[in-house]
Design a protein around this motif. Structure first.
Motif, PDB file in Angstrom:
ATOM      1  N   GLU A 161       0.893   4.050  -2.943  1.00 12.15           N
ATOM      2  CA  GLU A 161       0.507   5.439  -2.646  1.00 12.15           C
ATOM      3  C   GLU A 161       1.635   6.397  -2.977  1.00 12.15           C
ATOM      4  OE1 GLU A 161      -3.113   5.037   0.578  1.00 12.15           O
ATOM      5  OE2 GLU A 161      -1.200   5.881   1.270  1.00 12.15           O
TER       6      GLU A 161
ATOM      7  N   ASN B 255      -4.580   4.130  -4.195  1.00 11.85           N
ATOM      8  CA  ASN B 255      -4.568   4.343  -2.741  1.00 11.85           C
ATOM      9  C   ASN B 255      -4.980   3.072  -2.009  1.00 11.85           C
ATOM     10  OD1 ASN B 255      -7.451   4.264  -2.557  1.00 11.85           O
ATOM     11  ND2 ASN B 255      -7.523   6.406  -3.225  1.00 11.85           N
TER      12      ASN B 255
ATOM     13  N   GLU C 288       0.825  -1.208   0.000  1.00 11.73           N
ATOM     14  CA  GLU C 288       0.000   0.000   0.000  1.00 11.73           C
ATOM     15  C   GLU C 288       0.864   1.266   0.000  1.00 11.73           C
ATOM     16  OE1 GLU C 288      -3.149  -0.430   2.945  1.00 11.73           O
ATOM     17  OE2 GLU C 288      -3.052   1.760   3.194  1.00 11.73           O
TER      18      GLU C 288
END
Ligand code: TMP
Ligand code: ASP
Length: 241
Positions: free
Chosen positions: A146, A152, A142
């Motif tokens: 991001e 996201n 993640e």
């Protein structure tokens, strides 16, 4: 990206994107026509060949599998099949993440981690990889997604949830046809604030084993020079369609 056009069905269509095995043509603001070519590649495009008829088989198998998951309420980019080797699809913005789901340990999983090849996993494993031949599709999390600005946390969570649902639906559909869904790769596209399953679902992007003999029926036959690639794709099509 160099633009060109193609005369398809009496119309000149703009080529939006040429991938390793597919061409994407623009129909209108919201629609594309995806042509499945006969090209086959492995090792991040370094190993290449052409198999006459593969495009047609993959277009048909993909169309069918998209229809199967759509029927079970999973939203995809798929609109309709166009003979002999194309599908109409929604014009999505592809998220450059490959979502891999595994039911049996094999392939890169057993090369990277101490799993025994061919063992069934207690629960499916989902991995996120960056779609990049240059960097050899590295696994990402993640924070990396991001930081790269490609997706996201919420989107990754949603992609994992949808992927597990696709796994459940396809595993059942395929085992009834004598095929084990060993693992597969999905790509997602953004369309009207939604994430749709996009790209293709075919023996190029899944591992399929015969349920009785465990014979390989997918692109591993090409990756590992096992021969009879097209014959096995035809057999997948025969069982699935
Ligand atoms: P892997 O074991 O090589 O990581 O592959 C896992 C699954 O993902 C397998 O079904 C093949 C598919 N795949 C693709 O569709 N495209 C790719 O670029 C890679 C590396 C794998
Ligand atoms: N899709 C990648 C390639 O075409 C790798 C693979 O599927 O093995 O190079």
């Amino acid at each position: 990206m160099k633009y060109s056009s193609k005369h398809i069905g009496g119309k000149y269509l703009k080529l939006l994107y040429k991938g390793k095995a597919k061409n994407v043509y623009e129909i209108d603001e919201e629609t594309v026509l995806i042509e499945f070519r006969d090209d086959i590649t492995a090792m991040d495009g370094k190993k290449k060949s052409e198999l006459k008829g593969k495009g047609e088989l993959n277009a048909k198998i993909s169309a069918k599998l998209f229809e199967v998951i759509e029927k079970r309420g999973i939203e995809t980019h798929y609109i309709k099949f166009e003979e002999p080797n194309k599908i109409y699809a929604k014009k999505v913005e592809i998220v450059p993440v490959e979502v891999i789901c595994r039911n049996i340990a094999t392939g890169s999983l057993v090369r990277r981690y101490p799993f025994k090849d061919g063992t069934e996993l207690k629960k499916p494993i989902v991995e996120f990889c960056l779609k990049s031949d240059e960097f050899h599709d590295p696994m990402i999390n993640e924070d990396i997604a991001e930081a790269l600005g490609i997706a996201n946390g919420e989107e990754l969570k949603k992609m994992k949830e949808i992927t597990l649902k696709v796994n459940d639906v396809l595993k059942r559909f395929l085992i009834e046809r004598g095929i084990i869904l060993v693992d597969f790769k999905l790509e997602f596209g953004r369309f009207n604030n939604k994430l749709l399953v996009a790209d293709e679902i075919s023996p190029d992007t899944c591992r399929f084993w015969d349920a009785e003999t465990r014979e390989v029926m997918d692109k591993d036959r090409f990756r590992k020079d096992m021969g009879s690639v097209l014959e096995y794709y035809k057999e997948v099509a025969r069982r699935v369609l």
